[in-house]
Design an enzyme around this catalytic site. Structure first.
Site, PDB file in Angstrom:
ATOM      1  N   LYS A   7      89.317 -45.387  30.468  1.00  0.00           N
ATOM      2  CA  LYS A   7      90.425 -46.904  31.270  1.00  0.00           C
ATOM      3  C   LYS A   7      89.856 -47.376  32.151  1.00  0.00           C
ATOM      4  CE  LYS A   7      94.508 -48.926  31.501  1.00  0.00           C
ATOM      5  NZ  LYS A   7      94.934 -48.388  32.928  1.00  0.00           N
ATOM      6  N   ASN A   8      90.107 -46.480  33.456  1.00  0.00           N
ATOM      7  CA  ASN A   8      90.092 -46.654  34.459  1.00  0.00           C
ATOM      8  C   ASN A   8      88.665 -46.710  35.676  1.00  0.00           C
ATOM      9  OD1 ASN A   8      93.261 -47.025  34.449  1.00  0.00           O
ATOM     10  ND2 ASN A   8      92.848 -44.994  35.124  1.00  0.00           N
ATOM     11  N   CYS A  14     101.352 -51.765  34.341  1.00  0.00           N
ATOM     12  CA  CYS A  14     102.886 -51.303  33.912  1.00  0.00           C
ATOM     13  C   CYS A  14     103.922 -51.598  35.467  1.00  0.00           C
ATOM     14  CB  CYS A  14     102.200 -49.736  33.940  1.00  0.00           C
ATOM     15  SG  CYS A  14     101.553 -49.480  32.090  1.00  0.00           S
ATOM     16  N   ARG A  21     104.061 -51.942  43.672  1.00  0.00           N
ATOM     17  CA  ARG A  21     102.154 -51.792  43.734  1.00  0.00           C
ATOM     18  C   ARG A  21     102.075 -52.748  44.552  1.00  0.00           C
ATOM     19  NH1 ARG A  21     100.064 -50.487  37.678  1.00  0.00           N
ATOM     20  NH2 ARG A  21      99.143 -49.246  38.740  1.00  0.00           N
ATOM     21  N   PRO A  22     102.231 -52.743  45.671  1.00  0.00           N
ATOM     22  CA  PRO A  22     101.767 -53.994  46.671  1.00  0.00           C
ATOM     23  C   PRO A  22     100.113 -54.081  46.842  1.00  0.00           C
ATOM     24  CG  PRO A  22     102.532 -52.804  47.951  1.00  0.00           C
ATOM     25  CD  PRO A  22     101.966 -52.153  46.500  1.00  0.00           C
ATOM     26  N   ASP A  81      99.095 -40.733  36.683  1.00  0.00           N
ATOM     27  CA  ASP A  81      99.122 -40.909  34.828  1.00  0.00           C
ATOM     28  C   ASP A  81      99.098 -39.518  34.729  1.00  0.00           C
ATOM     29  OD1 ASP A  81      98.718 -43.342  35.796  1.00  0.00           O
ATOM     30  OD2 ASP A  81      96.180 -42.912  34.982  1.00  0.00           O
ATOM     31  N   ARG A  94      97.452 -49.882  25.416  1.00  0.00           N
ATOM     32  CA  ARG A  94      96.614 -50.393  26.561  1.00  0.00           C
ATOM     33  C   ARG A  94      95.289 -49.501  27.003  1.00  0.00           C
ATOM     34  NH1 ARG A  94      99.962 -51.191  31.689  1.00  0.00           N
ATOM     35  NH2 ARG A  94      98.024 -51.329  32.231  1.00  0.00           N
TER      36      ARG A  94
HETATM   37  C1  UD1 Z   1      97.279 -45.719  40.791  1.00  0.00           C
HETATM   38  C2  UD1 Z   1      96.772 -44.238  40.363  1.00  0.00           C
HETATM   39  C3  UD1 Z   1      95.321 -44.028  39.999  1.00  0.00           C
HETATM   40  C4  UD1 Z   1      95.475 -44.418  38.503  1.00  0.00           C
HETATM   41  C5  UD1 Z   1      96.253 -45.681  38.542  1.00  0.00           C
HETATM   42  C6  UD1 Z   1      96.860 -46.703  37.067  1.00  0.00           C
HETATM   43  C7  UD1 Z   1      96.759 -42.856  42.881  1.00  0.00           C
HETATM   44  C8  UD1 Z   1      96.355 -42.440  44.358  1.00  0.00           C
HETATM   45  N1  UD1 Z   1      96.398 -43.634  42.121  1.00  0.00           N
HETATM   46  O1  UD1 Z   1      95.768 -46.418  41.069  1.00  0.00           O
HETATM   47  O2  UD1 Z   1      94.534 -42.731  40.066  1.00  0.00           O
HETATM   48  O3  UD1 Z   1      94.152 -43.882  37.649  1.00  0.00           O
HETATM   49  O4  UD1 Z   1      97.288 -46.029  38.934  1.00  0.00           O
HETATM   50  O5  UD1 Z   1      97.736 -45.609  36.478  1.00  0.00           O
HETATM   51  O6  UD1 Z   1      97.158 -42.150  42.184  1.00  0.00           O
HETATM   52  N2  UD1 Z   1      99.637 -48.961  47.573  1.00  0.00           N
HETATM   53  C9  UD1 Z   1      99.875 -49.941  48.746  1.00  0.00           C
HETATM   54  N3  UD1 Z   1      99.416 -51.049  48.986  1.00  0.00           N
HETATM   55  C10 UD1 Z   1      98.339 -51.434  48.173  1.00  0.00           C
HETATM   56  C11 UD1 Z   1      97.646 -50.730  47.568  1.00  0.00           C
HETATM   57  C12 UD1 Z   1      98.931 -49.827  47.004  1.00  0.00           C
HETATM   58  O7  UD1 Z   1     100.979 -50.025  49.289  1.00  0.00           O
HETATM   59  O8  UD1 Z   1      97.169 -52.688  48.950  1.00  0.00           O
HETATM   60  C13 UD1 Z   1     100.142 -47.994  47.571  1.00  0.00           C
HETATM   61  C14 UD1 Z   1     100.606 -48.460  46.198  1.00  0.00           C
HETATM   62  O9  UD1 Z   1     102.110 -48.997  46.167  1.00  0.00           O
HETATM   63  C15 UD1 Z   1     100.743 -46.788  45.845  1.00  0.00           C
HETATM   64  C16 UD1 Z   1      99.951 -45.700  45.888  1.00  0.00           C
HETATM   65  O10 UD1 Z   1      99.486 -47.152  47.275  1.00  0.00           O
HETATM   66  O11 UD1 Z   1     102.347 -46.620  45.872  1.00  0.00           O
HETATM   67  C17 UD1 Z   1      99.121 -46.162  44.845  1.00  0.00           C
HETATM   68  O12 UD1 Z   1      97.977 -47.243  44.961  1.00  0.00           O
HETATM   69  P1  UD1 Z   1      96.402 -47.442  44.493  1.00  0.00           P
HETATM   70  O13 UD1 Z   1      95.271 -46.393  44.526  1.00  0.00           O
HETATM   71  O14 UD1 Z   1      95.923 -49.003  44.754  1.00  0.00           O
HETATM   72  O15 UD1 Z   1      97.249 -47.415  42.953  1.00  0.00           O
HETATM   73  P2  UD1 Z   1      96.460 -47.942  42.244  1.00  0.00           P
HETATM   74  O16 UD1 Z   1      94.608 -48.927  41.990  1.00  0.00           O
HETATM   75  O17 UD1 Z   1      97.021 -48.758  41.030  1.00  0.00           O
END
Ligand code: UD1
Length: 416
Positions: A22-23, A116, A121-122, A305, A397
């Protein structure tokens, strides 16, 4: 299908094929709009998030068709830059369309993305990087307006190796003017898969798989065919199912080299794991051991995950253990339903303290997010009696057909 029903207590036996990731699939599908023509994406999982992405791409003017698990995207007619609210709010990965749309149409309009409910998640890291590349943002009533007069390469140093931000910058950079460097880039295998897809289309990227990516913009990308790698998180989820229910299984096509931290954790719990030509052979001991302390981390560390599925396994392992979550702050929604099933666990800040050795019993529990929901199904495989997991929409999902997969391993699982 609103709930998944499980009759627990049957050790798993047999083999199951692991679906496409998926990712990896979602950002690659976003990337297809950079190609003014056809992309053929093979081994694409048929999951709700992919269908949402399909709806988004169609809305933007792509023509999409399925043949088995292959998805053909014809992006020659992309003619929109306003993403529909419903899909964007339903799925966080829609954020990866921001960089791609800016590269294709020089503008993008979107609501703030959903996904989710696991923490704040900013998207500040995404926005700061794109600003450096010449994008101007405006926010009006929760809608984000992005515009550029031309993307330009830049030296970008990420304050955290965000997976989504690294992908967004890549999508913006491959057709930008000049060179882009991403320092402290995410090294997750899904970022690597996106780089490989882009390289197949003629993008120029150096440092693939490292924390420093160098992209030199090219003038156009060409049509290609690409195979989505297997899903390391689905493989890891079924691994924990086998740990909880007992038995021995072959996880066909499991991406073994991407699963080192997870396999290390499972081995520390006494599980016998053998990489074989077809994938991964797993054999569970009579009694699982405590892994001691597990802590999530960025790749190649233990993935966030996999936190909930392992939490479920740790409740039945002997002894006490601790699981620490450092990536997302609100990812312990599984604790309450696991307690309902008889687990002895409690949350303390970013730690979960687990007193192992519980005999789980069937109950009616609610999935509240994707991986936590799947973890409840894994817990139910080892529980005495019948479990109903409601909220199964979250699970679909990311899992193509979790009931079918588990039935192939002899479990009694069905959806209603
Ligand atoms: C994250 C996981 C990814 C997983 C996906 C789905 C990590 C590092 N990333 O990716 O492996 O496949 O969820 O569950 O494990 N953050 C900020 N500002 C931003 C973006 C992120 O502060 O603009 C922070 C988030 O709040 C969080 C961290 O960075 O604490 C991880 O974020 P990110 O890797 O961007 O998350 P996803 O891309 O959703």
């Amino acid at each position: 299908m609103d709930s998944i029903q499980i009759d627990g207590g049957i050790p798993l036996q047999g083999q199951v094929k692991i679906q496409g990731s998926k990712n990896a699939a979602l950002p690659i599908l976003a990337a297809t709009i950079l190609v003014r023509g056809n992309s053929l994406i093979e081994n694409c999982p048929k999951i709700a998030d992919v269908f949402q992405m399909q709806a988004l791409l169609t809305h933007l003017g792509c023509k999409i068709s399925w043949e088995g698990n292959s998805l053909k995207v014809d992006a020659s007619g992309v003619n929109g830059s306003r993403m529909p609210s419903e899909e964007v709010k339903a799925m966080r990965s829609s954020i990866s369309l921001l960089g791609a749309l800016l590269a294709r149409t020089s503008e993008a309009v979107m609501d703030f993305p959903g996904g989710c409910v696991i923490g704040a998640r900013p998207i500040d890291i995404h926005l700061d990087a794109l600003k450096q590349m010449g994008v101007v943002f405006e926010e009006k009533e929760d809608v984000l307006y992005a515009r550029t007069t031309g993307l330009e390469g830049s030296r970008i140093s990420l304050r955290f190796p965000s997976v989504g931000a690294t992908e967004n910058i890549l999508l913006a950079a491959v057709l930008a003017k000049g060179d882009t460097w991403i320092q402290n880039a995410a090294r997750e295998p899904e970022v690597e898969a996106l780089c490989e897809f882009l390289a197949h289309t003629g993008a120029w990227i150096e440092g693939i798989g490292t924390d420093t990516l160098h992209v030199r913009g090219v003038s156009r990308l060409t049509e290609t065919k690409f195979r989505i790698p297997s899903d390391r998180i689905v493989a890891g989820t079924y691994l924990t199912g086998c740990m909880i229910a007992g038995g021995s299984v072959l996880l066909k096509d499991a991406p073994v080299s991407q699963m080192e931290a997870v396999l290390r954790a499972a081995r520390s719990m006494g599980v016998q794991i053998q990489p074989v030509d077809e994938g991964l052979f797993v054999q569970t001991p009579d009694t699982l051991l405590s892994p001691g302390h597990l802590k999530t981390a960025v790749y190649p560390g233990f993935p966030t995950d996999m936190q909930s599925p392992f939490l479920a396994a740790m409740t039945v392992a002997g002894g006490e253990s601790i699981l620490t979550e450092v990536i997302f702050e609100n990812r312990f929604r599984i604790v309450e339903p696991l307690r309902k099933m008889g687990a002895d666990i409690r949350v303390s800040g970013s730690d979960v303290l687990i007193k192992g050795g519980s005999c789980l019993r069937g109950a009616e529990v609610e999935a509240r997010e994707l991986r936590g929901g799947a973890a409840l199904v894994m817990a139910a495989l080892g529980a005495v009696g019948h479990t109903t997991v409601t909220g199964s929409g979250f699970i679909y999902r990311g899992y193509e057909n979790i009931g079918r997969d588990l039935r192939e391993l002899g479990a009694r699982v069905y959806s209603v």
